[in-house]
Scaffold this motif. Structure first.
Motif, PDB file in Angstrom:
ATOM      1  N   CYS A 125      -2.864  21.499  86.072  1.00 27.42           N
ATOM      2  CA  CYS A 125      -1.800  21.357  86.911  1.00 27.42           C
ATOM      3  C   CYS A 125      -1.233  22.323  87.323  1.00 27.42           C
ATOM      4  CB  CYS A 125      -1.240  19.985  86.352  1.00 27.42           C
ATOM      5  SG  CYS A 125       0.026  20.581  84.970  1.00 27.42           S
ATOM      6  N   ASN A 161       3.271  20.141  87.793  1.00 27.95           N
ATOM      7  CA  ASN A 161       3.289  18.792  87.037  1.00 27.95           C
ATOM      8  C   ASN A 161       3.947  17.817  87.861  1.00 27.95           C
ATOM      9  OD1 ASN A 161       1.675  17.715  85.217  1.00 27.95           O
ATOM     10  ND2 ASN A 161       2.913  18.187  83.394  1.00 27.95           N
ATOM     11  N   SER A 162       3.774  17.815  89.207  1.00 30.14           N
ATOM     12  CA  SER A 162       4.422  16.773  89.865  1.00 30.14           C
ATOM     13  C   SER A 162       3.513  15.483  89.748  1.00 30.14           C
ATOM     14  CB  SER A 162       4.705  17.070  91.148  1.00 30.14           C
ATOM     15  OG  SER A 162       3.720  17.345  91.913  1.00 30.14           O
ATOM     16  N   SER A 185       1.594  12.396  89.036  1.00 31.70           N
ATOM     17  CA  SER A 185       1.978  10.927  88.155  1.00 31.70           C
ATOM     18  C   SER A 185       0.797  10.248  88.182  1.00 31.70           C
ATOM     19  CB  SER A 185       3.332  10.242  88.891  1.00 31.70           C
ATOM     20  OG  SER A 185       2.632   9.977  90.097  1.00 31.70           O
ATOM     21  N   SER A 208      -0.345  25.856  85.726  1.00 32.51           N
ATOM     22  CA  SER A 208      -0.043  27.356  86.524  1.00 32.51           C
ATOM     23  C   SER A 208       1.265  27.770  86.674  1.00 32.51           C
ATOM     24  CB  SER A 208      -0.926  27.241  87.657  1.00 32.51           C
ATOM     25  OG  SER A 208      -0.279  26.461  88.626  1.00 32.51           O
ATOM     26  N   MET A 259       0.973  17.609 102.824  1.00 28.36           N
ATOM     27  CA  MET A 259       2.047  16.359 102.796  1.00 28.36           C
ATOM     28  C   MET A 259       2.674  16.761 101.333  1.00 28.36           C
ATOM     29  SD  MET A 259      -0.363  13.244 101.411  1.00 28.36           S
ATOM     30  CE  MET A 259       1.439  12.227 101.084  1.00 28.36           C
ATOM     31  N   GLY A 281      -1.720  23.712  93.573  1.00 29.06           N
ATOM     32  CA  GLY A 281      -2.035  22.179  93.715  1.00 29.06           C
ATOM     33  C   GLY A 281      -2.532  21.657  95.033  1.00 29.06           C
ATOM     34  N   ALA A 311      -6.240  20.210  95.644  1.00 30.34           N
ATOM     35  CA  ALA A 311      -6.439  18.724  96.211  1.00 30.34           C
ATOM     36  C   ALA A 311      -6.675  18.722  97.571  1.00 30.34           C
ATOM     37  CB  ALA A 311      -4.885  17.900  96.016  1.00 30.34           C
ATOM     38  N   HIS A 360      -9.766  19.286  92.377  1.00 31.28           N
ATOM     39  CA  HIS A 360      -8.795  18.786  91.594  1.00 31.28           C
ATOM     40  C   HIS A 360      -8.861  19.175  89.930  1.00 31.28           C
ATOM     41  CE1 HIS A 360      -7.576  15.594  94.785  1.00 31.28           C
ATOM     42  NE2 HIS A 360      -8.555  15.753  95.156  1.00 31.28           N
ATOM     43  N   GLY A 361      -8.788  20.311  89.856  1.00 32.29           N
ATOM     44  CA  GLY A 361      -8.755  20.858  88.483  1.00 32.29           C
ATOM     45  C   GLY A 361      -9.985  20.515  87.607  1.00 32.29           C
ATOM     46  N   LEU A 371      -7.335  27.658  89.044  1.00 35.20           N
ATOM     47  CA  LEU A 371      -6.971  28.579  90.156  1.00 35.20           C
ATOM     48  C   LEU A 371      -5.757  29.503  89.859  1.00 35.20           C
ATOM     49  CD1 LEU A 371      -6.741  26.396  93.258  1.00 35.20           C
ATOM     50  CD2 LEU A 371      -8.607  28.116  92.688  1.00 35.20           C
ATOM     51  N   VAL A 430      -4.827   6.456  95.616  1.00 37.85           N
ATOM     52  CA  VAL A 430      -3.765   7.369  95.604  1.00 37.85           C
ATOM     53  C   VAL A 430      -2.560   7.194  94.636  1.00 37.85           C
ATOM     54  CG1 VAL A 430      -1.758   8.763  96.877  1.00 37.85           C
ATOM     55  CG2 VAL A 430      -4.209   8.731  97.708  1.00 37.85           C
TER      56      VAL A 430
HETATM   57  C1  LIG Z   1      -2.828  11.403  99.410  1.00 41.54           C
HETATM   58  C2  LIG Z   1      -2.618  12.356  98.496  1.00 41.54           C
HETATM   59  C3  LIG Z   1      -2.187  11.955  97.353  1.00 41.54           C
HETATM   60  C4  LIG Z   1      -1.729  12.848  96.235  1.00 41.54           C
HETATM   61  N1  LIG Z   1      -1.401  12.278  95.261  1.00 41.54           N
HETATM   62  C5  LIG Z   1      -1.199  13.138  94.119  1.00 41.54           C
HETATM   63  C6  LIG Z   1      -1.042  12.754  92.786  1.00 41.54           C
HETATM   64  O1  LIG Z   1      -0.807  11.394  92.913  1.00 41.54           O
HETATM   65  N2  LIG Z   1      -0.571  13.449  92.064  1.00 41.54           N
HETATM   66  C7  LIG Z   1      -0.863  14.825  92.102  1.00 41.54           C
HETATM   67  O2  LIG Z   1      -0.759  15.267  91.180  1.00 41.54           O
HETATM   68  N3  LIG Z   1      -1.240  15.279  93.152  1.00 41.54           N
HETATM   69  C8  LIG Z   1      -1.400  14.545  94.162  1.00 41.54           C
HETATM   70  N4  LIG Z   1      -1.823  15.078  95.635  1.00 41.54           N
HETATM   71  C9  LIG Z   1      -1.947  16.436  95.789  1.00 41.54           C
HETATM   72  C10 LIG Z   1      -0.365  17.106  96.062  1.00 41.54           C
HETATM   73  O3  LIG Z   1       0.068  16.549  96.922  1.00 41.54           O
HETATM   74  C11 LIG Z   1      -0.251  18.443  96.015  1.00 41.54           C
HETATM   75  O4  LIG Z   1      -1.339  18.925  95.228  1.00 41.54           O
HETATM   76  C12 LIG Z   1       0.847  19.011  95.712  1.00 41.54           C
HETATM   77  O5  LIG Z   1       1.042  20.375  96.060  1.00 41.54           O
HETATM   78  C13 LIG Z   1       0.890  18.940  94.031  1.00 41.54           C
HETATM   79  O6  LIG Z   1       1.418  20.209  93.465  1.00 41.54           O
HETATM   80  P1  LIG Z   1       1.598  20.371  92.073  1.00 41.54           P
HETATM   81  O7  LIG Z   1       1.687  21.787  91.716  1.00 41.54           O
HETATM   82  O8  LIG Z   1       2.651  19.159  91.507  1.00 41.54           O
HETATM   83  O9  LIG Z   1       0.142  20.018  91.279  1.00 41.54           O
HETATM   84  P2  LIG Z   1      -0.221  19.179  90.462  1.00 41.54           P
HETATM   85  O10 LIG Z   1       0.330  17.766  90.582  1.00 41.54           O
HETATM   86  O11 LIG Z   1       0.182  19.608  89.065  1.00 41.54           O
HETATM   87  O12 LIG Z   1      -1.811  19.183  90.674  1.00 41.54           O
HETATM   88  C14 LIG Z   1      -2.534  18.475  91.721  1.00 41.54           C
HETATM   89  C15 LIG Z   1      -3.946  18.493  91.758  1.00 41.54           C
HETATM   90  O13 LIG Z   1      -4.386  19.964  91.718  1.00 41.54           O
HETATM   91  C16 LIG Z   1      -4.868  20.409  90.351  1.00 41.54           C
HETATM   92  N5  LIG Z   1      -4.297  21.408  90.155  1.00 41.54           N
HETATM   93  C17 LIG Z   1      -3.034  21.842  90.227  1.00 41.54           C
HETATM   94  N6  LIG Z   1      -3.074  23.368  90.102  1.00 41.54           N
HETATM   95  C18 LIG Z   1      -4.285  23.712  89.663  1.00 41.54           C
HETATM   96  C19 LIG Z   1      -4.780  25.056  89.346  1.00 41.54           C
HETATM   97  N7  LIG Z   1      -3.617  26.197  89.185  1.00 41.54           N
HETATM   98  N8  LIG Z   1      -6.026  25.265  89.270  1.00 41.54           N
HETATM   99  C20 LIG Z   1      -6.708  23.979  89.194  1.00 41.54           C
HETATM  100  N9  LIG Z   1      -6.412  22.554  89.531  1.00 41.54           N
HETATM  101  C21 LIG Z   1      -5.031  22.790  89.866  1.00 41.54           C
HETATM  102  C22 LIG Z   1      -4.528  19.187  89.405  1.00 41.54           C
HETATM  103  O14 LIG Z   1      -5.568  19.018  88.480  1.00 41.54           O
HETATM  104  C23 LIG Z   1      -4.353  17.888  90.412  1.00 41.54           C
HETATM  105  O15 LIG Z   1      -5.779  17.649  90.453  1.00 41.54           O
HETATM  106  C24 LIG Z   1      -2.172  14.121  96.726  1.00 41.54           C
HETATM  107  C25 LIG Z   1      -2.473  14.575  97.599  1.00 41.54           C
HETATM  108  C26 LIG Z   1      -2.801  13.822  98.763  1.00 41.54           C
HETATM  109  C27 LIG Z   1      -3.244  14.169  99.924  1.00 41.54           C
END
Ligand SMILES: Cc1cc2nc3c(=O)[nH]c(=O)nc-3n(C[C@H](O)[C@H](O)[C@H](O)COP(=O)(O)OP(=O)(O)OC[C@H]3O[C@@H](n4cnc5c(N)ncnc54)[C@H](O)[C@@H]3O)c2cc1C
Ligand SMILES: Cc1cc2nc3c(=O)[nH]c(=O)nc-3n(C[C@H](O)[C@H](O)[C@H](O)COP(=O)(O)OP(=O)(O)OC[C@H]3O[C@@H](n4cnc5c(N)ncnc54)[C@H](O)[C@@H]3O)c2cc1C
Lengths: 479, 401
Positions: free
Chosen positions: B28, B31-32, B34, B48, B91, B107, B111, B164-165, B170, B355
């Protein structure tokens, strides 16, 4: 002719079964779809990287996806290499066959299957030429954006193979950004669809992976591409500069200013002279370098954009600014540019490099490039997509002189290394093929390459698809 | 406990050990998260977050390199100071998810997030030029580079975008940015039903006016946009961007054609910025509930048929982000996954991603669209090549992924 680049040794088990294989293929396909007479195989022995030639074992030209699948299933079962082929205009040797290979050509699959304006997509067979898509939808005000100079001949399947670009990609992106879906035959004959009229993928982006994979992951038989509404107007403008350095610096500043024209093409003095002599496009001959900048939109938009560009060009001491005054003049300007390779071919043999460099390094790399060719005693002409840093030095040589040819190849390699060392890459749009295969380690670590090859193996464990290409022959995973 | 490596080397070490011990890692960013994707049992979180900061930003070259854990807010601030932006409009999902973490740039790319400019400017994957990541064997891999045109080898960059990880961790991303448009204007046509709006949008997008966003906001959601300031009736919104002189000319032209469909009103730059941000962030469904929320992509011209068909059998509310290629659907009660996916197939294909939903619903609903057997098998082989020990959230993306 020099033969510095190796091919994989032919598989004896395949060569020894030659006649049986041809007989089997004749059972699988209609008679007119199988070619095996030596004389008839000659047109398939090379592509636009003509320094290398190999006669294939046979050529098949399926008419349907099912026929292509039957061929793949057969070749997979017997471990027979397959080299996919569109129009054979690859400049990196991507479509050159080998003695134990079946060439699978898409030339009999050249229909536009569906045009869907509501969703702005066209679905076509892979053997359709690039230009024919734009021609088919042009009357209705649409076009397909990627426009390689070879667009009259090259196929959409080949464009996908090489992730081809063109002059107008600065604004609209290259093939991968305009491709929505493919139908593909996997190595074992399974037919799959990646993408479609919707956007992006539910799972892994296999469509993105296939684009630019140089025929190593499967046979693309159909593609769905994005259509774009034609702009109201477009206007190419010529900017002449005293030196290449000034022109290069001007490109960097245009981009930095936040203006993104549709195209910024660059020609140095030798290229201007070659193209003008061929196309009579009205290029100024008293300048050291020329930029063709195209803007588009409404009259108001073009005027506003141009004003900004002219101001930047003046800061770089532009000598001549010439706007095209009519559609004919505009067409001529582009004709000159798009015939650059052909025109060069009329005066000398040449090899075309394709490295991309960060924009800030344009002037530096241009200067170094001429130093390199000078040191080999060779001439070079530069004509390329400057807006995205995609350089095309054309190294002129005499193909009848083996030493000259070897020098050209060596100079080319130096130039590509220069591009990588400047923070760029070996190839922006022509692909690795055989040409740049043995330079891959200059850009990637062993681990990087091993990872790419492992992913390739997930599609083709036995490495029968276009096997001599892209990855250095040593250090491949054991089959 | 969350593992937070502070160097790429540490990350590689942690992953190598995890692979040796068969420890599953949930990768993640901020880690936003949920809950997105299928729930995976017995994982340890690895973030990360410790790998943060902009490494290189050359505004003149429109390219930015940042460590994967860099907050999106930090990137946006740096870009904003140079009047540049991420053209794919990532978004902010915190509204709909009801979470509050700090989204990271890694993230966003993991995604493959994108917004209303998707059809014209591409998704995150189209802007991503190069990456560094750690694969499932703990090796550091570099793919792509920092130039826009690059066909040197297989495009692992696109493969990792949107994974999605589940394929690799990354550590660094390099992406293309674009200048912020000088001017923005929005044309709103009022009172169209879904089918008419579809026709109106298709004809707008066929005009040479470069529409950069098209959305249809039916009556049920319309009031939740622009602070309730949109005119009476459903709103069909069309966005124009570019040089000021050009935008106003194009707006005139577009408005003239659109009046054939219904009453037209125009919204200026500030109003437009707010409206399109709300569309991007799915504002009407940032409703503090756990009602199942789907992100659906089908051929845009068929979206309203899908919604109409579902309405007959289920409680569903929806709006259309056409240029994003998306329909956002909120189900009243049951997620209706089977019904939805059956109709998508019948209409020629596409995908639906769950989602948001309650824990109970997520436990029994496949979050990502199931793939055909052949594509699923191929995807599983691809995963095996990047993550041979199967430690990166196996099963999160459906089936074996
Ligand atoms: C419709 C929609 C719904 C979404 N819903 C969610 C949601 O419910 N929860 C969510 O986490 N994100 C969701 N996302 C993605 C989210 O908007 C973005 O990824 C956001 O920037 C989250 O950032 P984060 O650092 O909190 O990532 P995280 O929320 O920590 O992770 C987001 C995704 O990216 C992966 N990831 C994150 N960092 C890395 C890395 N360094 N290497 C490999 N993989 C990684 C995670 O495994 C996860 O699948 C959604 C995106 C869309 C388009
Ligand atoms: C004069 C000239 C100008 C050119 N200008 C440009 C330019 O401006 N921009 C640019 O990008 N390129 C340019 N090229 C290079 C070339 O035209 C492109 O690479 C083109 O996309 C190749 O298409 P093709 O149909 O000829 O494919 P081929 O040369 O037949 O094949 C190219 C590669 O794709 C694979 N392939 C072909 N069809 C399929 C299929 N159906 N399924 C799977 N794999 C397949 C082949 O195995 C091979 O690796 C130019 C070439 C010439 C000769």
């Amino acid at each position: 002719m020099s033969e510095a680049i190796e091919f994989l040794p032919p598989r004896p088990a395949v060569l020894s079964r030659r006649s049986a294989i041809i007989a089997d293929l004749a059972d699988l396909l209609p008679a007119e779809c199988v070619i095996h007479e030596a004389r008839e195989l000659v047109p398939f022995e090379t592509d636009a990287f003509i320094s290398y030639r190999r006669l294939p074992l046979a050529v098949v030209l399926p008419k349907t996806t099912a026929q292509a699948a039957a061929v793949m299933k057969y070749c997979h079962r017997y471990g027979i290499p397959v080299v996919p082929r569109g129009a054979g205009t690859s400049l990196s040797g991507g479509a050159i066959p080998q003695e134990d290979a079946i060439v699978l050509g898409l030339s009999k699959m050249s229909r536009i299957l569906e045009v869907d304006y509501a969703n702005r997509t066209a679905t076509v067979q892979a053997g359709v030429t690039n230009l024919s898509i734009s021609e088919a939808v042009g009357v209705d005000g649409f076009f397909y954006a990627p426009d390689p100079s070879s667009q009259l001949a090259c196929t959409i399947g080949g464009n996908i193979g090489m992730n081809s670009g063109g002059a107008h990609c600065l604004k609209y992106g290259v093939t991968t950004n305009n491709l929505l879906g493919v139908k593909m035959v996997l190595v074992d004959g399974t037919v799959v669809d990646f993408g479609g009229k919707h956007l992006d993928s539910a799972g892994y982006d296999l469509l993105g992976l296939v684009c630019g994979s140089e025929g190593q992951l499967g046979i693309v038989t159909e593609a769905t591409v994005r259509l774009i509404a034609k702009p109201e107007g477009a206007r190419p403008v010529l900017f002449g500069f005293e030196t290449s350095e000034e022109a290069g610096a001007c490109v960097t500043d245009i981009i930095a200013s936040g203006i993104i024209p549709v195209a910024i093409e660059f020609m140095d003095k030798p290229a201007i002279e070659i193209c003008e002599a061929f196309a009579h496009a009205g290029y100024p001959l008293d300048v050291g370098a020329l930029l063709i900048v195209e803007v588009e939109g409404s009259e108001a938009e073009m005027d506003a954009t141009l004003a900004g560009i002219v101001e930047i060009a003046r800061r770089h001491g532009v000598k001549t600014v010439r706007e095209s005054q009519s559609a004919t003049e505009a067409a001529l300007i582009w004709k000159g540019r798009k015939s650059a390779f052909g025109a060069t071919g009329r005066i000398a043999d040449y090899i075309c490099m394709d490295g991309t460099v960060p924009l800030g390094k344009l002037s530096y790399v241009l200067k170094k490039t001429s130093e390199i060719t000078d040191s080999f005693g060779l001439r070079v002409a530069n004509v390329f997509h400057a807006g995205d840093g995609n350089m095309h030095p054309l190294i002129l040589f005499n193909a009848n002189d083996p030493e000259d040819a070897a020098r050209a190849e060596a100079a080319g390699n130096e130039i590509l290394k220069l591009c990588v060392d400047a923070g760029g890459c070996l190839t922006g749009e022509h692909g690795v093929g055989i040409e740049k295969r043995d330079l891959m380690r200059h850009q990637y670590s062993d681990a990087d390459l091993a990872q790419q090859m492992a992913v390739r193996s997930a599609f083709d464990e036995g490495w029968i698809l276009n096997p001599s290409k892209v990855f250095p022959l040593d250090g491949r995973p054991a089959a | 406990m969350t593992l937070i490596p502070h160097t790429e080397t540490d990350a590689a070490y942690v992953i190598r050990n995890a692979a040796a011990q068969g420890t599953r890692l949930a990768l993640c960013g901020g880690n936003s998260r949920s809950g997105f994707g299928n729930p995976v049992e017995g994982t340890e979180a690895m973030s990360s977050r410790g790998l943060s900061g902009i490494v290189d930003y050359e505004p003149a070259e429109m390219v930015l390199t940042a460590k994967a854990g860099t907050p999106v807010a930090e990137i946006e601030a740096a870009l904003g100071a140079n009047r540049q932006m991420m053209a794919f409009e990532p978004m902010d999902h915190r509204g709909i998810m009801g979470t509050s973490g700090e989204p990271t740039i890694g993230g966003v790319f993991a995604a493959n997030v994108s917004g209303p400019r998707r059809f014209v400017a591409g998704a995150a994957r189209d802007s991503l030029l190069g990456i560094r990541f750690v694969n499932g064997q703990g090796q550091v891999i570099r793919a792509g580079g920092r130039v826009m045109k690059n066909v040197t080898g297989l495009d692992l960059v696109k493969l990792l975008a949107g994974s999605h990880g589940t394929l690799g961790f990354l550590t660094e991303v390099t992406f293309r940015v674009l200048p912020v448009p000088q001017s923005i204007e929005t044309i709103v046509i009022s009172g169209l039903d879904d089918a008419t709006a579809t026709r109106a949008m298709a004809s707008a997008l066929a005009l040479p006016v470069e529409v950069s966003g098209a959305a249809h906001l039916p009556q049920t959601v319309k009031g939740r946009f622009a602070g309730g300031a949109l005119p009476e009736g459903a709103a069909t919104a069309l966005r124009l961007e570019g040089l000021a002189a050009s935008v106003s000319v194009r707006a005139e032209k577009l408005a003239a054609v659109m009046t054939a469909f219904g009453p037209v009103s125009r919204f200026d730059m500030d109003e437009s910025l707010a409206l399109w941000r709300e569309i991007r962030d799915v504002h009407p469904y940032a409703d503090g509930t756990q009602k199942p929320l789907w992100r659906v992509s089908v051929a845009p011209s068929l979206g309203h048929q899908l919604v109409a068909a579902l309405r007959l059998e289920a409680g569903v509310d929806a709006f259309y982000d056409w240029q994003g290629g998306l329909i956002w659907m909120r189900m009243e009660a049951d997620p209706e996954a089977e019904l939805l996916r059956r109709y998508i197939k019948a209409l020629g294909g596409g995908h639906a991603t769950l989602v948001r939903a309650s824990e109970q619903v997520r436990a029994v609903t496949t979050a990502f669209e199931p793939q055909s057997d052949a594509v699923a098998a191929l995807s599983a082989r691809v995963k095996q090549k990047l993550d041979p020990a199967g430690i990166f959230s196996p099963g999160k993306m459906a089936g074996a992924l």
